[in-house]
Design an enzyme around this catalytic site. Structure first.
Site, PDB file in Angstrom:
ATOM      1  N   ALA A  81      65.061  27.049  28.960  1.00  0.00           N
ATOM      2  CA  ALA A  81      63.741  27.306  29.551  1.00  0.00           C
ATOM      3  C   ALA A  81      63.473  28.806  29.674  1.00  0.00           C
ATOM      4  O   ALA A  81      64.329  29.641  29.384  1.00  0.00           O
ATOM      5  CB  ALA A  81      63.646  26.622  30.902  1.00  0.00           C
ATOM      6  N   HIS A  82      62.286  29.120  30.142  1.00  0.00           N
ATOM      7  CA  HIS A  82      61.864  30.519  30.250  1.00  0.00           C
ATOM      8  C   HIS A  82      62.745  31.316  31.210  1.00  0.00           C
ATOM      9  O   HIS A  82      63.157  30.827  32.236  1.00  0.00           O
ATOM     10  CB  HIS A  82      60.397  30.651  30.645  1.00  0.00           C
ATOM     11  CG  HIS A  82      59.934  29.825  31.794  1.00  0.00           C
ATOM     12  ND1 HIS A  82      58.636  29.859  32.226  1.00  0.00           N
ATOM     13  CD2 HIS A  82      60.569  28.935  32.584  1.00  0.00           C
ATOM     14  CE1 HIS A  82      58.497  29.026  33.239  1.00  0.00           C
ATOM     15  NE2 HIS A  82      59.644  28.463  33.474  1.00  0.00           N
ATOM     16  N   ASN A  83      62.998  32.550  30.795  1.00  0.00           N
ATOM     17  CA  ASN A  83      63.733  33.509  31.623  1.00  0.00           C
ATOM     18  C   ASN A  83      65.207  33.156  31.850  1.00  0.00           C
ATOM     19  O   ASN A  83      65.872  33.762  32.686  1.00  0.00           O
ATOM     20  CB  ASN A  83      63.042  33.727  32.981  1.00  0.00           C
ATOM     21  CG  ASN A  83      61.710  34.446  32.824  1.00  0.00           C
ATOM     22  OD1 ASN A  83      60.675  33.813  32.650  1.00  0.00           O
ATOM     23  ND2 ASN A  83      61.748  35.755  32.833  1.00  0.00           N
TER      24      ASN A  83
ATOM     25  N   GLN B  19      52.524  32.699  29.445  1.00  0.00           N
ATOM     26  CA  GLN B  19      53.922  33.037  29.192  1.00  0.00           C
ATOM     27  C   GLN B  19      53.905  34.238  28.266  1.00  0.00           C
ATOM     28  O   GLN B  19      53.753  34.102  27.063  1.00  0.00           O
ATOM     29  CB  GLN B  19      54.640  31.830  28.599  1.00  0.00           C
ATOM     30  CG  GLN B  19      54.520  30.572  29.477  1.00  0.00           C
ATOM     31  CD  GLN B  19      55.279  30.695  30.796  1.00  0.00           C
ATOM     32  OE1 GLN B  19      56.458  31.066  30.820  1.00  0.00           O
ATOM     33  NE2 GLN B  19      54.606  30.419  31.915  1.00  0.00           N
TER      34      GLN B  19
END
Lengths: 349, 349, 349
Positions: free
Chosen positions: A240-242, A199
């Site tokens: 969460a990511h993005n 990540q």
């Protein structure tokens, strides 16, 4: 501290209507106003509360024309919000009782920390990190390498910010918030085990964002997870990511947003609501608590409810029948009986 | 950092098909690939993404035979996973910028800490605790008495591990994870109050487990709460006392598993799902987000959905009718009318 | 440590029935009893477990008359709960391995800290804070100005308590609990942005309250958020501003209670349940896991389920039909066909 309505009016340069001697010990929301408190009415949407609030003093615009009796003492001002801000400075002393960099804090030599900051004991400011003017970092905070923090932020104890993440100005991060932890990204291998996908992105929190205690915002796989200006996040939220959260969107506690989903601006997200990944939510969407959103919402200002979510009114209508399902089931059985008899009597004819 | 496809191929000993000069600045998941990134295809299940990915370079097995045009430059290698691992070392520098035991860390004399570790400021390693080779413990971590931590683990800031818990090798614990807090065990007394039941067990986290920020794993009442090798837990998850999570099971954020429930291996648990206590979930179970699982799942590879959970397709079919319930209700009313008329006309005959 | 049934009976002044030599290595819940453990039966509601438990020894009242064979060795005592407490002192050594104020802890001069306390490294006790006799504060805890902590409390590592909050006696706060963070209060401005409403109240946690890891309790806007005596809160729970939780109410993990809601006493709240704000929940209410409570519950001892919640049995009955909806839908279609035929044949007559 108690202060009279008159003293407040003088402070704000406002005009009093009603009892100038009533004493105030603090502010309140207009719908939760109690005797001895001052509330304010700025948004016309909330006007109806003006007629029922128990607040002793009500701050209103000079143009406010009551449509019903108001029991509170009114103070009329030019700019309600500016006056509220001035009042908060009176009542809401949010300043910590420490200043400067504590001798038990650790600041790397290469960090750029403004002269006017407060950094508490056992806090760490990593290499090449930046901390802007007026920012208050409570004890036991961790700021990793290359993190950029704007001006006038407050980071409460136990906040942890991973490498390379960024905060704008005027942000408030409550205790034990985590910013920039790895997104949940794993590639399944043929044997059923997982390979970690690195990540490598970061988190960008723009200005005037408030983030509740123990909330987590993961870093992007690549690029940035973004919380836009003015967004307000409650406690124990998962981002969460993005993910992107739009300007002035408010998210209640324990909601969760899965990877790469984009939430528009001015949305209101209820508590414990969940969003699947990779969807887009239009501006102004209202999501009822505990809803599960599994597809994009394209029309602005839509209200949704249920898991999986439907249009708000559709869910309520369906749920009203759901409540009645045992009876409906009986009605169907009765119909089947009736038809059996009808058929029997037809044959009999 | 930018690197050409050719340079990557040279690094990996792979063969290029396509433009060797395309520049890469980082990795991506194949289904989220962007221009300028390198993705990989190892599991045939994901092959369809190879034909749609926007990634500029795709790492594939030397045996890969495309069934449709692939726009990415291919790099063919003997072992895709080994190559990915090598690439991550290029792109994903997860190493912290500190080494050894910081002078502001505290390590008890009786702790056995390998010479090659990193332990950050204000972290504590308790009596008789063990820390294996290559493990990185960020600042502000708490490791209580008798805790055993394997080799090559990463513990991010604010992790707290209670007495006697154990981690295997290659585990990653994100910020503010809590391992080994007391299980929620109370005996009701006749007067309505509760007597605390002591939680005397521990938590065993096997190797290659990743645990997301602010997740909590309670210690067992007796015996052990166990997270088996290769399991991946996202953020803000609740694992109650005496739970077992099977090998290579992945659990998304905010899911919760109540006491003594055993989750099999290779399960995929969606976000905000909840499990009651004392049930068994078969290997390979797929649980949709927000589902509520209130009984054991005995058949492997079952997909479930809903609260309480049904078979995945059954839930979808029922929910499709649920959406239509107001109409169904009207249809039943119409049928009742029709029958009334039919009966009336029968009588009239 | 192993101890014989006889030794336990001697310790408690109890009478043995069965094998006095059976060895015990720890306690267990009666329904989870394992060979080599001692369980207890105090509440008659749990009596049926006495006949199935695998525990080797069972602590019972001297008046207990078994209605079926009991395989465990019985130890009869005058007061089961007092005996359990005595046993816990044998088995459950919860004492930390540190005493006094650690040299690396920081206690403000104006704080009033009892001579008999334990305060761990890198913990901070703020100005004018009070810490009562026998209280144990683990490392890395933050206690802000004016916080009052009673006697015999345990605060695990990473607990953060904001300014002016209060804890009674005998409270246990697990790792990374946050007490007193700002309530989620914002006034919408005409341009869609939010004005922060200062959160000037505090949190009062009464005596004998246990709070699970990473749980958050927000301070009141004004007045107090209150957790009453004997309440037990599991991990990752959200308690919003101005909430009240009644005496001896138990709340399972990941539940959330929105602002100003009052929960009665002796309630049992399931995991991941959510309550909207500004409602009242009667004493003894039982809330099934994942339920969503959107209106007040006025009748005591009501059991509720579903989102939005219905009476427990009503929800189950409706859900039973929900599972069958596809079939119901077909039955309605069949009825429509039948009626069409009936009408056709009537006309034909």
């Amino acid at each position: 501290m108690q202060i009279s309505a008159k003293a407040i009016a003088d402070l704000l340069g406002g005009k009093i209507e009603g009892n100038p001697d009533v004493l105030i010990h603090g502010p309140s929301k207009i719908e939760e106003g109690q005797v001895g408190t001052i509330s304010f009415l700025a948004n016309p949407k909330y006007e109806h509360h003006a007629y029922s609030t128990k607040a002793s003093v009500l701050l209103v615009s000079k143009d406010f024309v009551p449509k019903a009796p108001v029991y509170a003492t009114l103070i009329r001002v030019d700019d309600v919000y500016a006056s509220v801000a001035a009042l908060l400075r009176q009542f809401g002393d949010q300043k910590p009782n420490f200043q400067g960099i504590d001798k038990d804090a650790f600041v790397e030599d290469t960090a750029e920390v403004h002269a006017e900051v407060a950094i508490g004991k056992f806090s760490i400011i990593g290499k090449n990190a930046k901390v802007g003017q007026g920012t208050i970092i409570y004890p036991q905070v961790y700021i990793d390498e290359g993190v950029v923090i704007g001006a006038n932020c407050i980071l409460y104890p136990g906040v942890k910010i991973y490498k390379g993440c960024q905060l704008g100005d005027d942000c408030i991060l409550h205790a034990n918030v985590v910013i920039g932890s790895d997104g949940f990204g794993f590639a399944p291998k043929p044997d059923g085990s997982f390979e970690k996908i690195p990540q490598l992105g970061n988190v960008i929190v723009e200005s005037k964002v408030e983030i509740g205690a123990n909330t987590v915002i993961d870093r992007a796989t690549m690029g940035s997870t973004i919380i836009k200006a003015g967004a307000k996040l409650d406690n124990l939220i998962q981002i969460a990511h993005n993910v992107e959260v739009g300007e002035n969107t408010a998210i209640a506690a324990q909601a969760g947003i899965a990877g790469s989903t984009k939430i528009g601006k001015n949305c209101l997200i209820g508590g414990q609501a969940g969003f699947v990944g990779h969807i887009q939510i239009a501006d102004g969407t209202k999501v009822q608590a505990q809803s599960g959103i599994n597809k994009s919402i394209k029309k602005e200002n839509t209200a949704i409810y249920g898991s999986p979510a439907l249009a708000y009114n559709d869910f309520l209508r369906s749920y009203a029948v759901f409540r009645n399902l045992p009876d409906l089931s009986k009605q169907i059985k009765a119909l089947q009986e009736e038809i059996k008899h009808l058929k029997a009597s037809q044959k009999a004819e």
